[in-house]
Scaffold this active site. Sequence first.
Site, PDB file in Angstrom:
ATOM      1  N   TYR A  88       0.840  -1.206   0.000  1.00 56.84           N
ATOM      2  CA  TYR A  88       0.000   0.000   0.000  1.00 56.84           C
ATOM      3  C   TYR A  88       0.884   1.268   0.000  1.00 56.84           C
ATOM      4  O   TYR A  88       0.633   2.211  -0.751  1.00 56.84           O
ATOM      5  CB  TYR A  88      -0.882  -0.064   1.246  1.00 56.84           C
ATOM      6  CG  TYR A  88      -1.818   1.086   1.464  1.00 56.84           C
ATOM      7  CD1 TYR A  88      -2.993   1.222   0.723  1.00 56.84           C
ATOM      8  CD2 TYR A  88      -1.564   2.023   2.464  1.00 56.84           C
ATOM      9  CE1 TYR A  88      -3.867   2.275   0.957  1.00 56.84           C
ATOM     10  CE2 TYR A  88      -2.432   3.078   2.709  1.00 56.84           C
ATOM     11  CZ  TYR A  88      -3.574   3.198   1.950  1.00 56.84           C
ATOM     12  OH  TYR A  88      -4.452   4.242   2.188  1.00 56.84           O
ATOM     13  N   SER A  89       1.943   1.258   0.839  1.00 55.89           N
ATOM     14  CA  SER A  89       2.848   2.421   0.902  1.00 55.89           C
ATOM     15  C   SER A  89       3.453   2.706  -0.462  1.00 55.89           C
ATOM     16  O   SER A  89       3.536   3.861  -0.897  1.00 55.89           O
ATOM     17  CB  SER A  89       4.021   2.176   1.855  1.00 55.89           C
ATOM     18  OG  SER A  89       3.587   1.710   3.065  1.00 55.89           O
ATOM     19  N   ALA A  90       3.897   1.623  -1.115  1.00 51.56           N
ATOM     20  CA  ALA A  90       4.543   1.798  -2.418  1.00 51.56           C
ATOM     21  C   ALA A  90       3.567   2.403  -3.413  1.00 51.56           C
ATOM     22  O   ALA A  90       3.899   3.341  -4.151  1.00 51.56           O
ATOM     23  CB  ALA A  90       5.069   0.459  -2.922  1.00 51.56           C
ATOM     24  N   LYS A  94       0.899   4.152  -2.746  1.00 51.67           N
ATOM     25  CA  LYS A  94       0.507   5.507  -2.345  1.00 51.67           C
ATOM     26  C   LYS A  94       1.600   6.539  -2.681  1.00 51.67           C
ATOM     27  O   LYS A  94       1.302   7.685  -3.010  1.00 51.67           O
ATOM     28  CB  LYS A  94       0.184   5.540  -0.843  1.00 51.67           C
ATOM     29  CG  LYS A  94      -1.186   4.928  -0.512  1.00 51.67           C
ATOM     30  CD  LYS A  94      -2.270   5.602  -1.342  1.00 51.67           C
ATOM     31  CE  LYS A  94      -3.674   5.294  -0.905  1.00 51.67           C
ATOM     32  NZ  LYS A  94      -4.681   5.763  -1.902  1.00 51.67           N
TER      33      LYS A  94
END
Length: 719
Positions: A163-165, A167
């Site tokens: 998810y971080s990547a 986002k």
Amino acid sequence: MAELRFDGRVVIVTGAGAGLGRAYALLFAARGASVVVNDLGSGKAGDGTSTKAADTVVQEIKAKGGIAAPDYNSVVDGEKIVQTALDNFGRIDVVVNNAGILRDRSFARISNNDWDIIHDVHLKGAFKVTQAAWPHFRKQNYGRVIVTSSNAGILGNFGQANYSAAKMGLVGLSNTLAIEGRKNNIHSNVIVPTAASRLTEGILPPDLFNELKPELIAPVVVWLCHESCEENGSIIDSSAGYAAKVQIFRGSGTLLRQKITDSFTPEDVRDKWSKVTDMTNPTPSGSIEESTFALMSQLDLLKSGAPSSSEAADEFSYGFKEAILYAIGIGSSVSVTSDLKYLFESHENFSLFPTFAIIPATIAILSSDHIAKAIPNKNFDLSQVLHGEQYLEILSPLSTESKLKTELTVVDVVDKGKGAVVVVDAYTYDSSGEKVAYNQLAAFVVGAGNFGGPKQSNKIKEFQNPPARSPDHSFVDKTLIDQAAIYRLSGDLNPLHIDPNFSILAGHKIPILHGLCSLGYAVRSVLYKYADNDPSLFKAVKVRFAKPVIPGQTLKTDMWKVGSRIFFQTSVVETKQAVLTGGYVDLHSVQESSAKLQLNRINAEELSSDLVFAGMLDRVKSDPSLLKKINGVFLYNITKDGKVVSTWTADLKTGEIYKGNAKKGTKVDTTITIDDSDMVDLALGKLNPQLAFVKGKLKLKGNILLAQKLKSLSVEPKL
Ligand SMILES: CCCCCCC[C@@H](O)CC(=O)SCCNC(=O)CCNC(=O)[C@H](O)C(C)(C)COP(=O)(O)OP(=O)(O)OC[C@H]1O[C@@H](n2cnc3c(N)ncnc32)[C@H](O)[C@@H]1OP(=O)(O)O
């Protein structure tokens, strides 16, 4: 104030069946927009589909009199969602990429599927919907895009690598859309919301969750999408009725090598690591252009020789070409007859313009790290260094070619709040070891103040304000557009004066002129007016650089004479702004000599009325630089029948008279006046010429290089 309306605008909000998307959709509709309410109706992990979520929101909007149409497509089929907008409303103006799902796993456990589905929905979804809308935006020359990022992306968060990547990927996507869309009035911004939603339920603590209402973020998104909002390419963090711009900052960093030809080792990196990672003086990283400019300016620094503590370029050789180039750099021109002596190496009186003596000191400073070292706990680069003040005193006349050595000492560092002023004394010696010039340079380092240092310096040569009366004279002179491009070739290669990118970084719209070039203009004005353009009369100059000058501007130098001191102030004619203030030039003037060498008795009859002192000797011709070493004049009392009855030497610096040679002779208590405003250029103190006297005229044996006619000369010794 007028309400922000969206009448006639068509807005797509993806993932609008609940949470943030729903809040956006409702607010857009309430402001008159036609809204495509997209929602696949899946769970927070992207499982299942249902038309219910989208339909419910559409009904809510319609119940309030708004306009909306449902869409149930996956964002990965972005073109279908855009088609829904076109089919229902005939256009598309705003895309809010809000749809998202979670597949949280610790990094080691993320499967390909966990990775792909997150990237599909967040990153590819935003790409597909926005790309389908893009040609319509361009055609109508209008569009607004929102992508939704997350603090989990910007800061990282345990269990959310996928998810971080995605986002953070969205931030990159939006930044590029902002750049590509700019010329078509298409803006793209990132919202970083922290909201209570299907995604955050169960993750955030219940107390906080209840405060994070999507309705408290929606106004921020709606404003960003309004046609009157200029924001583009920004990241806006918002939650609970709070919003803030988020920006990436860059420290001022450090060069890891000294010259463009150098390489460097891992140990060099280790030794400079604290500077690399120092964030005391950060700047927003801004656009990719700015970042490239920053890199280019570092390269410029390397090319011109980065500050180095070990090898200061304190040696400086010059010849006639450097002398002439400097004169052109400060505006000397063949259109002024008396300037030819600075511009033509075979001129009978070829001379160095006196402020040339600033050059070795400037070069020594620019190639040393004295200024950098002097500023406590501050990182700064060349773009922050402005020349603040300058003092120059000629201690012994410089010849038109020489090899000089300069010694630098930082004598003071002053804390001016807005900046630091570093005061450097520079003594320059010729190859015989004689001290030829004293320079004092003050650098104003913008943004390097507030280090708790002294607020004033008692070491700095004080500038002097002019007398409170109208100027005695003014001289107007235009600089060339290319003035800095020429002046820099004398050795100050600071990119501030030539590189448009660097000057923008330094806060100037276009490259500014060297302070020392403007100073040269001012000193020329003084010499023209008060010294018959005779460089040997120049003694000292002091000035403050109060405002930058732009090449091409016209400089007006106002002058006030008080004894042998000429006060001056220079302003830019076009802006009427004072650029050089508190200035003065001290002259070795004829007037000054007259005051000391007071006439006792005029005895002009004893002399030939067209008495000509002429010179010089073969020795001088073969080495014209000797001429500059002269500091005294021989005086002769000649009777009508042609006898030289006595010989004296006048020391032009002190005004003292000696019988015989100034060094060897006896000091004589007498007064002599040279009753002419012309200068006595024939000063033979050190040269011991062979003189011949013929019928009331003095002649020198050998070739004549210099002649000065004296209308009358009277001498009466009191021996
Ligand atoms: C060692 C030499 C350098 C190395 C070699 C040279 C390299 C060259 O390539 C560099 C250049 O040639 S740069 C071009 C020439 N210089 C300029 O154009 C600078 C023009 N000056 C300015 O813009 C402002 O004065 C500015 C920006 C400098 C200050 O203006 P403000 O921020 O508005 O400051 P202000 O509020 O007026 O005053 C604050 C305190 O600072 C003192 N001060 C102001 N101008 C100064 C100046 N030029 N030099 C020294 N001190 C200065 C003020 O007196 C004040 O102090 P205090 O509060 O104690 O009175």
